[in-house]
Scaffold this motif. Structure first.
Motif, PDB file in Angstrom:
ATOM      1  N   ALA A 152       0.811  -1.219   0.000  1.00  0.00           N
ATOM      2  CA  ALA A 152       0.000   0.000   0.000  1.00  0.00           C
ATOM      3  C   ALA A 152       0.845   1.270   0.000  1.00  0.00           C
ATOM      4  N   VAL A 153       2.109   1.162   0.410  1.00  0.00           N
ATOM      5  CA  VAL A 153       2.928   2.373   0.581  1.00  0.00           C
ATOM      6  C   VAL A 153       4.177   2.381  -0.300  1.00  0.00           C
ATOM      7  N   LEU A 154       4.412   1.281  -1.011  1.00  0.00           N
ATOM      8  CA  LEU A 154       5.651   1.183  -1.789  1.00  0.00           C
ATOM      9  C   LEU A 154       5.777   2.288  -2.827  1.00  0.00           C
ATOM     10  N   ALA A 155       4.685   2.593  -3.516  1.00  0.00           N
ATOM     11  CA  ALA A 155       4.746   3.611  -4.576  1.00  0.00           C
ATOM     12  C   ALA A 155       5.202   4.951  -4.023  1.00  0.00           C
ATOM     13  N   ALA A 156       4.754   5.290  -2.805  1.00  0.00           N
ATOM     14  CA  ALA A 156       5.163   6.561  -2.198  1.00  0.00           C
ATOM     15  C   ALA A 156       6.663   6.557  -1.912  1.00  0.00           C
ATOM     16  N   PHE A 157       7.177   5.451  -1.384  1.00  0.00           N
ATOM     17  CA  PHE A 157       8.612   5.371  -1.106  1.00  0.00           C
ATOM     18  C   PHE A 157       9.430   5.385  -2.403  1.00  0.00           C
ATOM     19  N   ALA A 158       8.906   4.723  -3.447  1.00  0.00           N
ATOM     20  CA  ALA A 158       9.679   4.551  -4.686  1.00  0.00           C
ATOM     21  C   ALA A 158       9.562   5.730  -5.648  1.00  0.00           C
ATOM     22  N   GLU A 159       8.744   6.724  -5.293  1.00  0.00           N
ATOM     23  CA  GLU A 159       8.530   7.849  -6.216  1.00  0.00           C
ATOM     24  C   GLU A 159       9.826   8.613  -6.482  1.00  0.00           C
ATOM     25  N   HIS A 160      10.643   8.783  -5.421  1.00  0.00           N
ATOM     26  CA  HIS A 160      11.897   9.527  -5.592  1.00  0.00           C
ATOM     27  C   HIS A 160      13.110   8.769  -5.065  1.00  0.00           C
ATOM     28  N   HIS A 161      12.928   7.476  -4.748  1.00  0.00           N
ATOM     29  CA  HIS A 161      14.020   6.681  -4.193  1.00  0.00           C
ATOM     30  C   HIS A 161      14.120   5.346  -4.919  1.00  0.00           C
ATOM     31  N   GLN A 162      15.336   4.812  -4.968  1.00  0.00           N
ATOM     32  CA  GLN A 162      15.512   3.417  -5.370  1.00  0.00           C
ATOM     33  C   GLN A 162      15.265   2.576  -4.114  1.00  0.00           C
ATOM     34  N   VAL A 163      14.159   1.854  -4.096  1.00  0.00           N
ATOM     35  CA  VAL A 163      13.788   1.072  -2.919  1.00  0.00           C
ATOM     36  C   VAL A 163      14.248  -0.368  -3.097  1.00  0.00           C
ATOM     37  N   ILE A 164      15.072  -0.828  -2.169  1.00  0.00           N
ATOM     38  CA  ILE A 164      15.487  -2.229  -2.142  1.00  0.00           C
ATOM     39  C   ILE A 164      14.648  -2.913  -1.076  1.00  0.00           C
ATOM     40  N   LEU A 165      13.971  -3.976  -1.470  1.00  0.00           N
ATOM     41  CA  LEU A 165      12.960  -4.618  -0.641  1.00  0.00           C
ATOM     42  C   LEU A 165      13.373  -6.074  -0.397  1.00  0.00           C
ATOM     43  N   PRO A 166      14.130  -6.347   0.668  1.00  0.00           N
ATOM     44  CA  PRO A 166      14.547  -7.728   0.923  1.00  0.00           C
ATOM     45  C   PRO A 166      13.492  -8.510   1.711  1.00  0.00           C
ATOM     46  N   ASP A 167      13.544  -9.825   1.580  1.00  0.00           N
ATOM     47  CA  ASP A 167      12.830 -10.721   2.485  1.00  0.00           C
ATOM     48  C   ASP A 167      13.858 -11.256   3.477  1.00  0.00           C
ATOM     49  N   LEU A 168      13.616 -11.035   4.772  1.00  0.00           N
ATOM     50  CA  LEU A 168      14.565 -11.425   5.804  1.00  0.00           C
ATOM     51  C   LEU A 168      14.622 -12.943   5.969  1.00  0.00           C
ATOM     52  N   GLN A 169      15.607 -13.417   6.673  1.00  0.00           N
ATOM     53  CA  GLN A 169      15.824 -14.845   6.911  1.00  0.00           C
ATOM     54  C   GLN A 169      14.531 -15.579   7.264  1.00  0.00           C
ATOM     55  N   GLY A 170      14.217 -16.638   6.503  1.00  0.00           N
ATOM     56  CA  GLY A 170      13.064 -17.475   6.799  1.00  0.00           C
ATOM     57  C   GLY A 170      11.725 -16.859   6.460  1.00  0.00           C
ATOM     58  N   HIS A 171      11.720 -15.678   5.869  1.00  0.00           N
ATOM     59  CA  HIS A 171      10.490 -14.964   5.547  1.00  0.00           C
ATOM     60  C   HIS A 171      10.314 -14.850   4.029  1.00  0.00           C
ATOM     61  N   GLY A 172       9.060 -14.833   3.596  1.00  0.00           N
ATOM     62  CA  GLY A 172       8.776 -14.614   2.188  1.00  0.00           C
ATOM     63  C   GLY A 172       9.498 -15.602   1.290  1.00  0.00           C
TER      64      GLY A 172
END
Length: 271
Positions: free
Chosen positions: A44-64
């Motif tokens: 729901a909020v990724l587009a706002a963060f990515a509008e002016h930033h290169q967003v790196i979105l990791p999945d942490l250990q054992g998640h996703g």
């Protein structure tokens, strides 16, 4: 909730085959999800963060989409994974934004590797186990593999079944999260020693009372005096505090106030 656009990749870090996605362009920002979630929590909020930033979105250990390895779920160990990912991607002091568990990982990363981090936002992350409301601690004490059957209608279970490399490991993840939460946690000294500008943020009805986050801000010289006409009385390290109105622990990642507040802090002129 889905935000995957086929740009997912894997990085070998500390024996972990870590999944991450990259969205947008601009100054790099690593966005770290909460426990039992994945990068998809931020749909729901990724587009706002990515509008002016290169967003790196990791999945942490054992998640996703990141499979577990034979290691406890410990924010200090996972911080090493994020530091290694920063090196792997050759990022120049990215900002870190972490929610809940991800906030603990972000704070530990900045504490261990201040030279690798620009600014830090810790959203809805309590610093000490004893700060959490007793009824929440009681719920956390019931998180184990036996609870998997009761979680089959939850978004966390649905997400894990859809994306995990080994969907049958959900019970194992619950066991490891439960074991991690059973050990009293205290990030006070890590936060007190932070050397990067840090925003402590929480909902006004979060998992711990607003007073706890005010206390965390005080560790960073915040709330000790009037800020002054020119801001000369503000915390020396450029730190800040935000209590988001009408926001709970469970609605923070869907609230437009989360990216608006985080970005207002991250995008201000560097001190």
């Amino acid at each position: 909730m889905g935000i995957t656009h086929g740009n997912g990749q894997y990085a070998e870090v500390n024996g972990l085959n870590m999944y991450y996605e990259t969205h947008g362009s601009g100054r790099p920002l690593i966005l770290l999800h909460g426990g039992l979630g994945s990068g998809e929590m931020f749909g729901a909020v990724l587009a706002a963060f990515a509008e002016h930033h290169q967003v790196i979105l990791p999945d942490l250990q054992g998640h996703g989409r990141t499979a577990d390895i034979d290691r406890p779920l410990d924010v200090r160990l996972m911080a090493g994974d994020i530091a290694a990912l920063i090196d792997h991607l050759r990022l120049d002091r990215p900002d870190l934004v972490g929610f809940s568990l991800g906030g603990g990982v972000a704070a530990a990363t900045a504490a261990q590797h201040p030279e690798k981090v620009g600014r830090l936002v810790i959203q809805s992350t309590y610093l000490r186990t004893d700060a959490v409301y007793p009824e929440i601690l009681a719920q956390q004490g019931q998180v184990n593999a036996a609870a998997a059957e009761f979680m089959k209608e939850t978004p966390m279970y649905e997400l894990y079944q859809r994306v995990a490399p080994r969907p049958e490991d959900f019970g194992r993840l619950l066991d490891k999260i439960g074991a991690a939460m059973a050990v009293p946690m205290d990030l006070t000294e890590e936060v007190r020693g932070l050397q990067v500008p840090t925003l402590i943020a929480a909902g006004d009805a979060d998992m711990a009372p607003p007073s706890h986050f005010v206390e965390a801000f005080a560790l960073l010289d915040g709330g000790q005096r009037d800020g002054g006409w020119m801001g000369e009385g503000r915390p020396k390290g450029g730190h800040a505090l935000a209590i988001l109105p009408g926001v709970t622990h469970y609605s923070a990642c869907d609230s437009p106030l989360f990216p608006a507040t985080a970005l207002a802090f991250l995008d201000q002129p560097q001190p």
